[in-house]
Design a protein around this motif. Sequence first.
Motif, PDB file in Angstrom:
ATOM      1  N   ILE A   1       0.828  -1.204   0.000  1.00 29.79           N
ATOM      2  CA  ILE A   1       0.000   0.000   0.000  1.00 29.79           C
ATOM      3  C   ILE A   1       0.864   1.256   0.000  1.00 29.79           C
ATOM      4  CG2 ILE A   1      -0.238   0.176   2.525  1.00 29.79           C
ATOM      5  CD1 ILE A   1      -3.171   0.963   2.074  1.00 29.79           C
ATOM      6  N   PHE A   2       2.082   1.166   0.575  1.00 26.25           N
ATOM      7  CA  PHE A   2       3.012   2.290   0.579  1.00 26.25           C
ATOM      8  C   PHE A   2       4.133   2.108  -0.445  1.00 26.25           C
ATOM      9  CE2 PHE A   2       1.795   1.813   5.188  1.00 26.25           C
ATOM     10  CZ  PHE A   2       0.817   2.794   5.155  1.00 26.25           C
ATOM     11  N   ALA A   3       4.520   0.848  -0.693  1.00 28.19           N
ATOM     12  CA  ALA A   3       5.722   0.577  -1.490  1.00 28.19           C
ATOM     13  C   ALA A   3       5.482   0.644  -2.990  1.00 28.19           C
ATOM     14  CB  ALA A   3       6.293  -0.792  -1.108  1.00 28.19           C
ATOM     15  N   SER A   4       4.467  -0.076  -3.467  1.00 25.25           N
ATOM     16  CA  SER A   4       4.281  -0.190  -4.914  1.00 25.25           C
ATOM     17  C   SER A   4       2.977   0.422  -5.415  1.00 25.25           C
ATOM     18  CB  SER A   4       4.338  -1.665  -5.331  1.00 25.25           C
ATOM     19  OG  SER A   4       3.303  -2.404  -4.703  1.00 25.25           O
ATOM     20  N   ILE A   5       1.952   0.467  -4.579  1.00 24.13           N
ATOM     21  CA  ILE A   5       0.658   0.947  -5.057  1.00 24.13           C
ATOM     22  C   ILE A   5       0.684   2.424  -5.450  1.00 24.13           C
ATOM     23  CG2 ILE A   5      -1.787   1.217  -4.470  1.00 24.13           C
ATOM     24  CD1 ILE A   5      -0.807  -1.687  -4.970  1.00 24.13           C
ATOM     25  N   PRO A   6       1.385   3.316  -4.709  1.00 24.69           N
ATOM     26  CA  PRO A   6       1.473   4.699  -5.209  1.00 24.69           C
ATOM     27  C   PRO A   6       2.092   4.793  -6.603  1.00 24.69           C
ATOM     28  CG  PRO A   6       2.113   4.620  -2.902  1.00 24.69           C
ATOM     29  CD  PRO A   6       1.986   3.201  -3.357  1.00 24.69           C
ATOM     30  N   GLN A   7       3.094   3.932  -6.875  1.00 29.58           N
ATOM     31  CA  GLN A   7       3.691   3.917  -8.215  1.00 29.58           C
ATOM     32  C   GLN A   7       2.677   3.419  -9.251  1.00 29.58           C
ATOM     33  OE1 GLN A   7       6.517   5.064  -9.253  1.00 29.58           O
ATOM     34  NE2 GLN A   7       7.725   5.376  -7.385  1.00 29.58           N
ATOM     35  N   TYR A   8       1.871   2.421  -8.874  1.00 31.33           N
ATOM     36  CA  TYR A   8       0.824   1.914  -9.785  1.00 31.33           C
ATOM     37  C   TYR A   8      -0.178   3.015 -10.095  1.00 31.33           C
ATOM     38  CZ  TYR A   8      -3.352  -0.580 -11.312  1.00 31.33           C
ATOM     39  OH  TYR A   8      -4.457  -0.985 -12.017  1.00 31.33           O
ATOM     40  N   PHE A   9      -0.622   3.725  -9.064  1.00 29.26           N
ATOM     41  CA  PHE A   9      -1.586   4.799  -9.266  1.00 29.26           C
ATOM     42  C   PHE A   9      -0.996   5.915 -10.139  1.00 29.26           C
ATOM     43  CE2 PHE A   9      -3.896   3.774  -5.022  1.00 29.26           C
ATOM     44  CZ  PHE A   9      -4.720   2.859  -5.679  1.00 29.26           C
ATOM     45  N   ASP A  10       0.296   6.160  -9.992  1.00 31.51           N
ATOM     46  CA  ASP A  10       0.947   7.227 -10.754  1.00 31.51           C
ATOM     47  C   ASP A  10       1.218   6.802 -12.195  1.00 31.51           C
ATOM     48  OD1 ASP A  10       2.493   9.780 -11.035  1.00 31.51           O
ATOM     49  OD2 ASP A  10       4.172   8.394 -11.255  1.00 31.51           O
ATOM     50  N   ARG A  11       1.817   5.634 -12.395  1.00 34.16           N
ATOM     51  CA  ARG A  11       2.304   5.226 -13.709  1.00 34.16           C
ATOM     52  C   ARG A  11       1.242   4.561 -14.575  1.00 34.16           C
ATOM     53  NH1 ARG A  11       8.147   4.527 -14.069  1.00 34.16           N
ATOM     54  NH2 ARG A  11       9.117   5.513 -12.261  1.00 34.16           N
ATOM     55  N   VAL A  12       0.351   3.780 -13.951  1.00 35.08           N
ATOM     56  CA  VAL A  12      -0.649   3.034 -14.722  1.00 35.08           C
ATOM     57  C   VAL A  12      -1.992   3.758 -14.721  1.00 35.08           C
ATOM     58  CG1 VAL A  12      -1.887   0.840 -14.925  1.00 35.08           C
ATOM     59  CG2 VAL A  12       0.524   0.864 -14.229  1.00 35.08           C
ATOM     60  N   SER A  13      -2.441   4.181 -13.528  1.00 34.90           N
ATOM     61  CA  SER A  13      -3.740   4.846 -13.441  1.00 34.90           C
ATOM     62  C   SER A  13      -3.656   6.335 -13.767  1.00 34.90           C
ATOM     63  CB  SER A  13      -4.321   4.670 -12.031  1.00 34.90           C
ATOM     64  OG  SER A  13      -4.475   3.292 -11.719  1.00 34.90           O
ATOM     65  N   HIS A  14      -2.431   6.899 -13.702  1.00 35.92           N
ATOM     66  CA  HIS A  14      -2.195   8.319 -14.010  1.00 35.92           C
ATOM     67  C   HIS A  14      -2.972   9.246 -13.088  1.00 35.92           C
ATOM     68  CE1 HIS A  14      -0.048   6.916 -17.519  1.00 35.92           C
ATOM     69  NE2 HIS A  14      -1.129   6.297 -17.963  1.00 35.92           N
ATOM     70  N   TYR A  15      -3.019   8.893 -11.807  1.00 40.00           N
ATOM     71  CA  TYR A  15      -3.633   9.771 -10.818  1.00 40.00           C
ATOM     72  C   TYR A  15      -2.622  10.833 -10.388  1.00 40.00           C
ATOM     73  CZ  TYR A  15      -7.061   5.954 -10.257  1.00 40.00           C
ATOM     74  OH  TYR A  15      -8.002   4.992 -10.459  1.00 40.00           O
ATOM     75  N   SER A  16      -3.114  12.005 -10.006  1.00 43.88           N
ATOM     76  CA  SER A  16      -2.246  13.065  -9.510  1.00 43.88           C
ATOM     77  C   SER A  16      -1.828  12.768  -8.072  1.00 43.88           C
ATOM     78  CB  SER A  16      -2.975  14.411  -9.546  1.00 43.88           C
ATOM     79  OG  SER A  16      -4.022  14.439  -8.573  1.00 43.88           O
ATOM     80  N   GLU A  17      -0.818  13.519  -7.592  1.00 44.11           N
ATOM     81  CA  GLU A  17      -0.386  13.358  -6.206  1.00 44.11           C
ATOM     82  C   GLU A  17      -1.528  13.633  -5.237  1.00 44.11           C
ATOM     83  OE1 GLU A  17       1.333  14.919  -8.502  1.00 44.11           O
ATOM     84  OE2 GLU A  17       3.491  14.515  -8.345  1.00 44.11           O
ATOM     85  N   THR A  18      -2.372  14.606  -5.563  1.00 49.02           N
ATOM     86  CA  THR A  18      -3.503  14.924  -4.691  1.00 49.02           C
ATOM     87  C   THR A  18      -4.473  13.754  -4.605  1.00 49.02           C
ATOM     88  OG1 THR A  18      -3.318  17.261  -5.263  1.00 49.02           O
ATOM     89  CG2 THR A  18      -5.390  16.539  -4.285  1.00 49.02           C
ATOM     90  N   THR A  19      -4.770  13.134  -5.744  1.00 45.27           N
ATOM     91  CA  THR A  19      -5.680  11.980  -5.757  1.00 45.27           C
ATOM     92  C   THR A  19      -5.090  10.817  -4.965  1.00 45.27           C
ATOM     93  OG1 THR A  19      -6.550  12.616  -7.924  1.00 45.27           O
ATOM     94  CG2 THR A  19      -6.913  10.333  -7.233  1.00 45.27           C
ATOM     95  N   ILE A  20      -3.796  10.560  -5.167  1.00 42.91           N
ATOM     96  CA  ILE A  20      -3.137   9.487  -4.410  1.00 42.91           C
ATOM     97  C   ILE A  20      -3.198   9.791  -2.923  1.00 42.91           C
ATOM     98  CG2 ILE A  20      -0.925   8.318  -3.982  1.00 42.91           C
ATOM     99  CD1 ILE A  20      -0.229   8.906  -6.945  1.00 42.91           C
ATOM    100  N   GLY A  21      -2.969  11.053  -2.557  1.00 40.33           N
ATOM    101  CA  GLY A  21      -3.045  11.445  -1.157  1.00 40.33           C
ATOM    102  C   GLY A  21      -4.428  11.217  -0.562  1.00 40.33           C
TER     103      GLY A  21
END
Length: 403
Positions: free
Chosen positions: A236-256
């Motif tokens: 949830i901290f290690a790889s999922i933020p990268q998935y949300f950024d690189r694959v889902s293309h969510y912004s930092e605000t959305t990930i937050g």
Amino acid sequence: MKFLQLYRNAFNDIQRNVWILATAMFINRSGSMVLLFASLYFTKQLHFSMTDAGLIMSCYGIGSILGSYFGGWLTDRKNAYIIMQVSLISCGFILLTILLTESKYIIALIIFSYAFAADMFRPANSASIASFSTPENRTRSVSLMRLAINLGFSVGPAIGGFVALYLGYKWLFVIDAFSSFGAALLLYFYLPKKINQPHAKAHHVLNDSNTSAYRDYIYLVFIGLTAIYGICFFQIFASIPQYFDRVSHYSETTIGWLMALNGFIVVMLEMPMVAYLENKRNNFNYIIWGCLCVTFALLLLYFGQSLMLFAVAYTFVMTFSEIFAMPFMMSFVLSRGLKERQGQYSALYSIAYGIANIAAPSVGLSIAHQYGFDAMFVFISVLSISAAIGFGILKMKLKTMNS
């Protein structure tokens, strides 16, 4: 109305000093947004590769293991209050040093030092909770501490996403540093200055190797399984933020906001759920459910094709994983060993998560880099099922030994 009554009852008879510890933890964790955005800072701001970012984050796990061991050793021999204060103040100063460099080797050393100082805190904190609670309210006292942590994580990621997007990633480290100083000040003014002080009997117990956690083989198996669960959950901290950024293309605000949702659900549901579930079934039943929730959550992402609905559903299920597993794991830890060995038992539990912090980013990001995120989801799902089976076997072993 019944839910509100259950929520109110969950907080009954929890000792004042546990509330103080929880408040300090909330202040500290409100600023503790660094780990959530660290890998993004390394890849987007400093232009490190995903592999390098994973290796740097693994240094956190190494520091966590050594800090937990040293903190546990100190807790069984020294004043837990002093250990917590040294930990918090050191964390603040160490975090500020990361602003002075962009070298990945020095940053790795800083992350290691930060984890070492931060995880000295955990055994002392656990021993303090044990000192200020009873067997009847111990699990709820642990859950109150987790509530404070997750309330902080509800505030922190939302603020962190805004700070990273509009002010820059480096401000995350400044805010986190000063939240550590704030938590230290609260403990200084309101917490008793002597906690878990060693007594005459302690020296005899500490010299008796038969009381050691390292001779408690059931507990060592539990620690190994906890580490496996941690590897799965910490994606949830290690790889999922990268998935949300690189694959889902969510912004930092959305990930937050997605990370904040995790904390918000814990705040709203964990205390009443633990109060309702406590002492109704064997603790290992809930731990097993927690492991299986990880599998279901990752499969939602696997089949979700980056749709926001599935990302939200993933966050809900992953949150239920920690609600089921972590309070009851910690309750087992605090009830397993002698009081004089509380630091050692708590340190081993922290070490399990230190191992997980080493392995989680390296395993998750490496698999994602080489084979894609779908392969990573499948691998971690199988691993979490294996942990559930292991806890089931351990539960039956304990039942046989106690019958």
